[in-house]
Design a protein around this motif. Structure first.
Motif, PDB file in Angstrom:
ATOM      1  N   VAL A 292       5.575  33.602 -20.229  1.00 48.06           N
ATOM      2  CA  VAL A 292       6.854  33.860 -19.573  1.00 48.06           C
ATOM      3  C   VAL A 292       7.566  32.549 -19.259  1.00 48.06           C
ATOM      4  O   VAL A 292       6.942  31.544 -18.911  1.00 48.06           O
ATOM      5  CB  VAL A 292       6.642  34.684 -18.285  1.00 48.06           C
ATOM      6  CG1 VAL A 292       5.901  33.886 -17.229  1.00 48.06           C
ATOM      7  CG2 VAL A 292       7.968  35.205 -17.752  1.00 48.06           C
ATOM      8  N   ALA A 293       8.885  32.550 -19.406  1.00 51.40           N
ATOM      9  CA  ALA A 293       9.704  31.368 -19.115  1.00 51.40           C
ATOM     10  C   ALA A 293      10.475  31.603 -17.824  1.00 51.40           C
ATOM     11  O   ALA A 293      11.238  32.577 -17.716  1.00 51.40           O
ATOM     12  CB  ALA A 293      10.679  31.104 -20.264  1.00 51.40           C
ATOM     13  N   ASP A 294      10.290  30.727 -16.842  1.00 52.36           N
ATOM     14  CA  ASP A 294      11.001  30.919 -15.576  1.00 52.36           C
ATOM     15  C   ASP A 294      12.381  30.268 -15.564  1.00 52.36           C
ATOM     16  O   ASP A 294      13.176  30.485 -14.646  1.00 52.36           O
ATOM     17  CB  ASP A 294      10.175  30.403 -14.401  1.00 52.36           C
ATOM     18  CG  ASP A 294       9.860  28.908 -14.480  1.00 52.36           C
ATOM     19  OD1 ASP A 294      10.550  28.180 -15.215  1.00 52.36           O
ATOM     20  OD2 ASP A 294       8.913  28.482 -13.808  1.00 52.36           O
ATOM     21  N   HIS A 295      12.679  29.433 -16.585  1.00 50.00           N
ATOM     22  CA  HIS A 295      13.985  28.775 -16.723  1.00 50.00           C
ATOM     23  C   HIS A 295      14.341  27.956 -15.481  1.00 50.00           C
ATOM     24  O   HIS A 295      15.537  27.739 -15.201  1.00 50.00           O
ATOM     25  CB  HIS A 295      15.092  29.796 -17.017  1.00 50.00           C
ATOM     26  CG  HIS A 295      14.874  30.580 -18.268  1.00 50.00           C
ATOM     27  ND1 HIS A 295      14.829  29.994 -19.522  1.00 50.00           N
ATOM     28  CD2 HIS A 295      14.647  31.915 -18.468  1.00 50.00           C
ATOM     29  CE1 HIS A 295      14.621  30.933 -20.434  1.00 50.00           C
ATOM     30  NE2 HIS A 295      14.494  32.097 -19.826  1.00 50.00           N
ATOM     31  N   GLY A 296      13.347  27.539 -14.743  1.00 46.80           N
ATOM     32  CA  GLY A 296      13.598  26.713 -13.572  1.00 46.80           C
ATOM     33  C   GLY A 296      14.149  27.465 -12.372  1.00 46.80           C
ATOM     34  O   GLY A 296      14.581  26.834 -11.394  1.00 46.80           O
ATOM     35  N   VAL A 297      14.145  28.782 -12.412  1.00 43.18           N
ATOM     36  CA  VAL A 297      14.676  29.567 -11.288  1.00 43.18           C
ATOM     37  C   VAL A 297      13.691  29.520 -10.127  1.00 43.18           C
ATOM     38  O   VAL A 297      12.523  29.886 -10.287  1.00 43.18           O
ATOM     39  CB  VAL A 297      14.929  31.026 -11.712  1.00 43.18           C
ATOM     40  CG1 VAL A 297      15.391  31.866 -10.519  1.00 43.18           C
ATOM     41  CG2 VAL A 297      15.971  31.073 -12.830  1.00 43.18           C
ATOM     42  N   PRO A 298      14.112  29.095  -8.964  1.00 41.80           N
ATOM     43  CA  PRO A 298      13.200  28.994  -7.821  1.00 41.80           C
ATOM     44  C   PRO A 298      12.572  30.342  -7.456  1.00 41.80           C
ATOM     45  O   PRO A 298      13.252  31.376  -7.453  1.00 41.80           O
ATOM     46  CB  PRO A 298      14.110  28.494  -6.683  1.00 41.80           C
ATOM     47  CG  PRO A 298      15.256  27.846  -7.373  1.00 41.80           C
ATOM     48  CD  PRO A 298      15.471  28.624  -8.636  1.00 41.80           C
TER      49      PRO A 298
END
Length: 399
Positions: free
Chosen positions: A111-117
């Motif tokens: 899974v990619a969190d895309h840098g979302v806190p």
């Protein structure tokens, strides 16, 4: 000496490729080792079903590879050194290093969190079996409560759509919503989009379109427009990322870390390395990069094994079709969408929906599992045919 082939990862791409190599290469000439962190084969395409509460078969890899001559090493890959042709692994005994002549890299994606806190701390996902079981436990807890609970799925790609519809159908007591960055089902044809909307309405899925997520908290999601949405279980399905291991090892990769390969799935920077599945940045026959998908895992795995066998045996390397033909989307157990695409990767006007589409999708999944978990099929006959294949040195194999 035997030619040492190491396959990293035993998902759809890795397990199938390893079995194909075992069928087509003589055990007198080639030694095949599969390295995988988990002891079971994971049907990743059905993990949303597992999370929703259904039973999903997970064959033991030791049984899958029994009788093939394939060596199974249960360990986590920590590094690759393509200059020295070595792989570092870690296991319960401390790990070590494995040398190879040919490396087939199939570590897949996560899974990619895309840098979302807050995604890593608070969100659930369905890109691994442990993660799906963790979500399942949470859904079980919410379903037992008198007041039920709210589930928010972030991401309207295929994983998000399949996950939200599966949960809504299997857990009717829960309030389920989907956050879509753009229009729901935007890549689909107009008819298929309408079918998808009707399915969401029928299942009681609330769809929030044109909505971005700024942060995930324990009990809510903060949207880009300042709205706060209550959520007892936030499921993150907003894309995939690959392991940084290939980039750290010095292989030529894209900005996302996928290994850049030629038409035969061979690394452009290190000819002893092949990459397949989500780990590979491969250009399809239409001139566009193949998307991360099970279909891409199949065609890239077929091409890589054909190239490895061809170069080891001196035979002509056949070209597999590198095409992404369409999307097969499940909408619960009794509905689905089959949407074909053209050579420009655009949705064709016609689509198939309903129970027939669901049955076809289920059949595709069963066939994928069978093909991956039966690498011994036809093995004795092929072994007899290839028993006289000459040995090939590592240098000649990568020339």
């Amino acid at each position: 000496m035997k030619h040492r082939i190491i396959v990293l990862g035993a998902g759809y791409a890795g397990a199938y490729a390893a079995g194909t190599l075992a069928r087509r290469l003589s055990p007198a000439d080639a030694e095949i080792t599969v390295v995988n962190a988990e002891p079971d084969f994971v049907q990743r395409l059905r993990l949303h079903q597992l999370a929703a509460g259904q039973e999903v078969e997970a064959p033991r890899l030791a049984d899958v590879f029994a009788g093939t001559g394939i060596r199974l090493r249960l360990a986590r890959v920590t590094a690759v050194d393509p200059e020295r042709r070595a792989v570092a692994v870690a296991d319960a005994d401390g790990g070590g290093e494995l040398g190879y002549d040919t490396l087939l890299y199939a570590l897949g994606s996560h899974v990619a969190d895309h840098g979302v806190p807050g995604v890593a701390e608070h969100a659930f996902h369905v890109t691994s079996r442990p993660a799906a079981l963790r979500l399942r436990e949470r859904l079980d807890h919410l379903s037992r409560r008198d007041e039920g609970g709210s589930v928010l799925v972030v991401g309207d790609g295929l994983t998000g759509i399949e996950t939200v519809t599966e949960i809504a159908e299997s857990r009717p007591g829960l309030s389920v919503a989907l956050i879509a960055r753009g229009e729901l089902g935007a890549p689909l044809s107009a008819g298929a989009r309408s079918h998808l909307r009707r399915a969401c309405d029928r299942l009681g899925v609330t769809v929030l379109e044109h909505t971005g997520v700024e942060a995930v908290e324990a009990t809510r999601v903060l949207c880009a427009d300042g709205t706060a949405l209550a959520s007892d279980a936030t499921v993150w399905a907003a894309g995939f990322a690959v392991s940084p291991i290939a980039a750290a090892g010095g292989l030529m990769v894209t900005g996302e870390g996928r290994i850049v390969v030629d038409r035969t799935m061979r690394s452009l920077s290190h000819p002893s390395v092949y990459a397949v599945g989500d780990s590979a940045y491969a250009i399809g026959d239409n001139g566009r990069p193949l998307p991360m998908s099970c279909a891409s895992a199949g065609c890239t795995g077929t091409q890589a094994t054909a190239a490895i066998v061809g170069r080891l045996t001196g035979r002509k390397i056949s070209n597999a079709k590198l095409r992404y033909q369409g999307n097969h989307i499940s909408l619960g157990r009794r509905d689905g969408i089959l949407q074909m695409v053209d050579d420009e990767a655009q949705a064709k006007p016609r689509y198939m929906g309903g129970r027939k589409a669901a049955r076809i999708k289920a059949g595709i999944l069963k066939l994928s599992l069978w093909a991956t978990s039966h690498p011994t099929f036809g093995l004795p006959k092929r072994r007899r045919q290839l028993a006289a294949v000459p040995n090939v040195s590592a240098e000649k194999a990568i020339a």
